[in-house]
Design a protein around this motif. Structure first.
Motif, short mmCIF file in Angstrom:
data_model
loop_
_atom_site.label_atom_id
_atom_site.label_comp_id
_atom_site.label_asym_id
_atom_site.label_seq_id
_atom_site.Cartn_x
_atom_site.Cartn_y
_atom_site.Cartn_z
N PRO A 120 10.06 -4.86 6.73
CA PRO A 120 11.41 -4.67 7.30
C PRO A 120 12.47 -5.56 6.09
CG PRO A 120 10.29 -6.47 8.37
CD PRO A 120 9.41 -5.95 7.51
N PRO A 121 13.52 -4.70 6.08
CA PRO A 121 14.51 -5.35 4.98
C PRO A 121 14.75 -6.86 4.98
CG PRO A 121 15.44 -3.51 6.58
CD PRO A 121 14.28 -3.74 7.08
N MET A 122 14.63 -7.57 6.08
CA MET A 122 15.21 -8.84 5.95
C MET A 122 13.85 -9.97 5.86
SD MET A 122 14.96 -7.29 9.10
CE MET A 122 14.57 -6.93 10.74
N LYS A 123 12.60 -9.35 5.36
CA LYS A 123 11.70 -9.99 4.87
C LYS A 123 11.73 -10.63 3.28
CE LYS A 123 6.54 -10.31 4.17
NZ LYS A 123 5.35 -9.57 4.44
N PRO A 124 11.87 -11.69 3.09
CA PRO A 124 12.50 -11.92 1.52
C PRO A 124 11.17 -12.01 0.57
CG PRO A 124 12.68 -13.97 2.84
CD PRO A 124 12.18 -12.89 3.79
N MET A 164 -5.99 12.77 3.15
CA MET A 164 -6.01 12.86 1.67
C MET A 164 -6.66 11.59 1.13
SD MET A 164 -1.95 11.76 0.96
CE MET A 164 -1.30 11.78 2.65
N THR A 165 -7.21 11.94 -0.25
CA THR A 165 -7.52 10.69 -1.07
C THR A 165 -6.49 10.47 -2.09
OG1 THR A 165 -9.97 11.62 -0.67
CG2 THR A 165 -9.45 10.29 -2.77
N ILE A 166 -6.22 9.25 -2.51
CA ILE A 166 -5.04 8.95 -3.17
C ILE A 166 -5.53 7.77 -4.22
CG2 ILE A 166 -3.31 9.27 -1.60
CD1 ILE A 166 -3.24 5.98 -1.27
N TYR A 167 -4.82 7.87 -5.50
CA TYR A 167 -4.80 6.95 -6.54
C TYR A 167 -3.70 6.14 -6.12
CZ TYR A 167 -8.07 10.04 -8.70
OH TYR A 167 -9.12 10.79 -9.12
N SER A 168 -3.78 4.98 -6.11
CA SER A 168 -2.75 3.77 -5.68
C SER A 168 -2.42 2.71 -6.72
CB SER A 168 -2.78 3.53 -4.27
OG SER A 168 -1.93 2.46 -3.86
N THR A 169 -1.16 2.47 -6.68
CA THR A 169 -0.78 1.10 -7.45
C THR A 169 0.09 0.21 -6.36
OG1 THR A 169 -0.12 -0.05 -9.31
CG2 THR A 169 1.27 1.92 -8.56
N GLN A 170 0.06 -1.12 -6.29
CA GLN A 170 0.72 -2.04 -5.61
C GLN A 170 1.63 -2.80 -6.35
OE1 GLN A 170 -1.33 -3.81 -2.37
NE2 GLN A 170 -0.37 -5.58 -2.22
N PHE A 171 2.82 -3.30 -5.62
CA PHE A 171 3.97 -4.09 -6.42
C PHE A 171 4.68 -4.85 -5.26
CE2 PHE A 171 5.89 -0.24 -6.39
CZ PHE A 171 7.40 -0.40 -6.24
N GLY A 172 5.33 -6.05 -5.86
CA GLY A 172 6.17 -6.73 -4.64
C GLY A 172 7.57 -6.62 -5.05
N GLY A 173 8.39 -7.18 -4.26
CA GLY A 173 9.73 -7.46 -4.43
C GLY A 173 10.60 -6.37 -3.52
N TYR A 174 11.84 -6.36 -3.67
CA TYR A 174 12.64 -5.46 -2.99
C TYR A 174 12.75 -4.17 -3.89
CZ TYR A 174 14.69 -8.45 0.59
OH TYR A 174 14.77 -9.17 1.70
N ALA A 175 12.05 -2.99 -3.48
CA ALA A 175 11.77 -1.87 -4.49
C ALA A 175 12.95 -0.88 -4.47
CB ALA A 175 10.63 -0.89 -3.99
#
Length: 117
Positions: free
Chosen positions: A101-105, A56-67
């Motif tokens: 992983p969940p433990m990565k702050p 597939m070809t995608i349009y993407s956006t990226q963000f940080g934090g605990y989503a």
């Protein structure tokens, strides 16, 4: 019975409602590690299916934090706004992806993908 460890991304297929919120129907997908690709272990739980995701070809956006759900909904709205009316993509679903992983702050990576039609 085969342990495969953490895979990335963990991909959730989101099905947006008319108001942009997510319906209660979701599909969680995990990548099968390379060494298992040719002959994946058979799930012992009938609710788990092995599917091959097509190219597939995608349009993407990226963000940080605990989503959280609200973050994915907000970034999906921002991506939709940035694409405007010219881009043609699937409107009936999109992917919410987490890479850590969940433990990565710190330094967490999350993405929203729209699939180009």
């Amino acid at each position: 019975g085969a342990g495969m460890g953490m895979t990335a991304p963990v991909s959730i297929t989101a099905f947006p409602a008319e108001d942009g919120s997510l319906q209660q129907k979701v599909k969680v997908s995990l990548r099968i590690p390379s060494q298992f690709q040719d002959n994946p272990p058979h799930p012992s739980d009938d609710s788990i299916k092995i599917e091959e995701r097509q190219e597939m070809t995608i349009y993407s956006t990226q963000f940080g934090g605990y989503a959280k759900e609200v973050d994915y909904v907000n970034y999906a709205a921002k991506l939709k706004s940035a694409l405007g009316t010219e881009a043609v993509y699937r409107k009936d679903f999109y992917f919410c992806n987490g890479y850590d992983p969940p433990m990565k702050p710190y330094g967490r990576r999350n993405e929203v993908w729209f699939v180009k039609e």
